[in-house]
Each structure stands twice: as structure tokens, then as C-alpha cells.
Write an enzyme that holds these catalytic residues in place. Structure first.
Site, PDB file in Angstrom:
ATOM      1  N   LYS A  50       1.550   5.012  -3.921  1.00 29.24           N
ATOM      2  CA  LYS A  50       1.166   3.652  -3.508  1.00 29.24           C
ATOM      3  C   LYS A  50       1.050   2.747  -4.734  1.00 29.24           C
ATOM      4  CE  LYS A  50      -0.949   5.352   0.694  1.00 29.24           C
ATOM      5  NZ  LYS A  50      -2.146   5.834   1.380  1.00 29.24           N
ATOM      6  N   GLN A  94      -8.546   5.912   0.908  1.00 30.08           N
ATOM      7  CA  GLN A  94      -7.714   7.067   1.255  1.00 30.08           C
ATOM      8  C   GLN A  94      -8.532   8.078   2.061  1.00 30.08           C
ATOM      9  OE1 GLN A  94      -4.308   7.357   0.388  1.00 30.08           O
ATOM     10  NE2 GLN A  94      -4.396   9.072   1.808  1.00 30.08           N
ATOM     11  N   ASP A 117      -4.905  -1.094   6.193  1.00 31.16           N
ATOM     12  CA  ASP A 117      -4.564   0.070   7.017  1.00 31.16           C
ATOM     13  C   ASP A 117      -4.628  -0.263   8.506  1.00 31.16           C
ATOM     14  OD1 ASP A 117      -3.630   2.421   5.954  1.00 31.16           O
ATOM     15  OD2 ASP A 117      -5.597   3.151   5.319  1.00 31.16           O
TER      16      ASP A 117
END
Ligand code: NAD
Length: 303
Positions: A50, A94, A117
Site C-alpha cells: 500500500k 490494517q 476502507d
């Protein structure tokens, strides 16, 4: 006629090139903060990819690696700080989080406008009510593959297997938004094949190697395989991939091969399908970059 391969790697490269141009034209640098807790090797690899994708596109990234023993309150303080920072447009925590941390509280503490997200209940609610919002990356990638491959969704029978908050439910919401007639199947569905055989578009996200077989698929259907499974049994590899020398070589070298939830024999009766690897999974990070740029624009009142 042989089935068309929907090449996720090529589509992701196309999207990244477009996003790079968009960033260059913005006149400011969007910023993504990634919070990684603990030293899970798989999570570390994801985070590294990422951060690398940000660098390629001209997005500033901040990586935070708090101690694995932190409390929910500690993490809430970090989120609060990131919420207030003007150089941070997107926040990604995460998952999975350590056991002692309340994941729900953490995700809900994030500003919905920075939730790249798309897991915050405000964004989930907006998605189901057809409002523009940040949507989860993997399902967004599925829709991009369909759109960029010219696969019509309006009026199509779309069947989704899997009802997770991360994949199954949001992909169903997006297909509905794209005017498909959507059925969601799951572990308690009776006569699963009765549903799947009606599908013009079948999206499978369950996490079971080769679960969908040819007899469950309508000839000519479009198959979208979200599953990522490691197969480490030689007999399974031979059963799923008879005569596939490339997979046999990979298996000999690594002791396992990666495959999706759909058996290759089912791809053969489809009109188009996403391979694993190189299908849906290849788009996930590109869609995270897309969401970061979208969040940055929305925060500055640009569309
Ligand atoms: P999950 O375990 O949260 O959900 C699985 C779903 O499958 C559940 O809703 C369950 O009801 C359903 N299911 C399980 N067995 C079933 C059966 N026999 N019949 C019908 N339904 C059944 O999983 P998830 O997080 O949604 O992930 C699914 C798969 O997608 C996994 O292989 C995962 O690795 C993969 N995945 C890939 C990406 C990506 O491409 N980047 C992202 C997320 C998940």
C-alpha cells in the site's frame, strides 16, 4: 467458444495510470495514514504494498506502527489525532487487530470522510441508500472489472455467495445499485445450486478452494472469483489442475498453490471469468488509492 479472461492485473495498471494523472492535476498532495499493529507477516506485506502504491502515484503516506500491547483507548487516541490532521485524507487500520482491542469502536471512531476502507456504519448506510460515499475496496474492484469489461449489470441476475461485511454484503449492494437483480447466498442457504444456476453474474466470496463446480454454473455466465485459498495437498492440486504444468511446478517449488473459490472446470462453461491470482485481488490496492484521492477531493469540496 473459449471463455474470456478478465485480467485484473491489466485493469489495475490502467486504473493506476489514470489515478497518477489525476493526482498530478490536483494541485495538492493527498495523504494516506496506515496503522499497522503487531508483526503479522501477511499484514506487513499488505501494508508495504500500500505504501509503495502511494509512492508510485504521488500520494503521501504515513505508516504508524504502535506497540502490539496497546489498549483500545491508545488506538482511539491515535485515530483522534489522525482525524484532526489536515495532511491526512484517508485512514486505514490494517485488520485484524489484536484481541484486546475493540475493532468496532476503533472503526466507528474514524471520521466517515477519512474511512477509505468504507467500513464505517455511516458509509455502509450511505451505500445501501444509494448515496455517494467511500465504498469497500475489494467490492469496488469487482464493479470496476465488470464496468471496464463491458459486462452489463442492468436487469442481470446476479448471485453473490458469501455475506461478509467486507465482501459479500457490499458487493451485493453495489450490484443492486447497478440495477442487477441480486440474490445473496450463504452458509445456511438451501439448494445453493438452484440459485447459482440462475446467475448471469456469479460472485463467489466464501474462502473454500474450488467450491463452485461446473454443474452449479449456467453456461455462458460471468464468474467473479473473490476467494484466495492456499492449496497444499498434492491430490487437490492434481484434481483441480490436471495437466497444468505451471501449477505443478509452483507446487513442487513452494509446496502449495493459490486458487479461488471456483473450480477451473467451471470457468470452462462460463463466457468470462476472473482468474486467481490476477483477478479481483489485483485491483484491491488500486481501489484503495482511488478512495484516498476521492476522500481528498471530497474534503476540499471537489467532486
Ligand atoms: P468470511 O469468512 O468473512 O465470509 C465467508 C462467507 O461465506 C460467509 O458469509 C458464509 O456464510 C459464506 N459461506 C461459507 N461456506 C459456505 C457454503 N458452503 N455455502 C455458501 N456460503 C458459504 O470471508 P470474506 O472475508 O468475505 O472472504 C471470502 C474470501 O475472499 C476469502 O477467500 C478471502 O481470502 C477472500 N478475500 C479476497 C480479497 C481480495 O481479493 N483482496 C479481499 C477480501 C477477501
Amino acid at each position: 467458444m473459449s471463455a474470456r479472461v478478465l485480467d485484473g492485473t491489466a485493469i489495475a495498471a490502467e486504473i493506476r495510470a489514470e489515478l497518477k494523472e489525476q493526482v498530478a492535476a490536483l494541485g495538492f498532495t493527498p495523504g494516506l495514514a496506515v496503522v499497522l499493529i503487531g508483526d503479522d507477516p501477511a499484514s506487513s506485506i499488505y501494508v508495504r504494498s500500500k505504501v509503495k502504491a502511494c509512492e508510485e502515484l504521488g500520494i503521501a503516506s504515513t505508516e504508524m506502527r504502535p506497540d502490539a500491547n496497546l489498549t483500545t483507548e491508545d488506538l482511539l487516541a491515535i485515530i483522534d489525532d489522525l482525524n484532526g490532521r489536515d495532511d491526512v485524507d484517508g485512514i486505514l487500520v490494517q485488520l485484524p487487530l489484536p484481541k484486546q482491542v475493540d475493532t468496532k469502536r476503533v472503526l466507528e471512531a474514524m471520521l466517515p470522510s477519512k474511512d477509505v476502507d468504507g467500513f464505517h456504519p455511516v458509509n455502509v448506510g450511505k451505500l445501501w441508500t444509494g448515496q455517494d460515499c467511500l465504498t469497500p475496496c475489494t467490492p469496488t474492484g469487482v464493479i470496476e472489472i465488470l464496468r471496464r469489461s463491458g459486462i452489463a449489470t442492468a436487469g442481470a441476475e446476479a448471485v453473490v455467495i458469501g455475506r461478509s461485511d467486507i465482501v459479500g454484503k457490499p458487493v451485493a449492494a453495489m450490484l443492486l445499485q447497478a440495477n442487477a437483480t441480486v440474490t445473496i447466498c450463504h452458509g445456511k442457504t438451501r439448494d445453493l445450486a438452484e440459485h447459482t444456476r440462475r446467475a448471469d453474474i456469479l460472485v463467489v466470496a466464501i474462502g473454500k478452494a474450488g467450491f463452485v463446480t461446473a454443474d452449479m454454473v449456467k453456461p455462458g455466465a460471468v464468474l467473479i472469483d473473490v476467494g484466495i485459498n492456499r492449496v497444499s495437498d498434492a491430490a487437490d492440486v492434481e484434481r483441480f489442475f490436471p495437466g497444468d504444468t505451471k501449477r505443478a511446478e509452483t507446487f513442487a517449488k513452494r509446496g502449495s498453490v493459490v486458487m479461488g473459490d471456483i473450480a477451473p472446470e467451471a470457468f470452462a462453461v462460463s463466457s468470462a471469468y476472473t482468474p486467481v491470482p490476477g483477478g479481483v485481488g489485483a485491483l484491491t490496492i488500486a481501489m484503495l488509492m482511488h478512495n484516498t484521492i476521492k476522500a481528498a477531493k471530497l474534503r476540499r469540496g471537489q467532486q
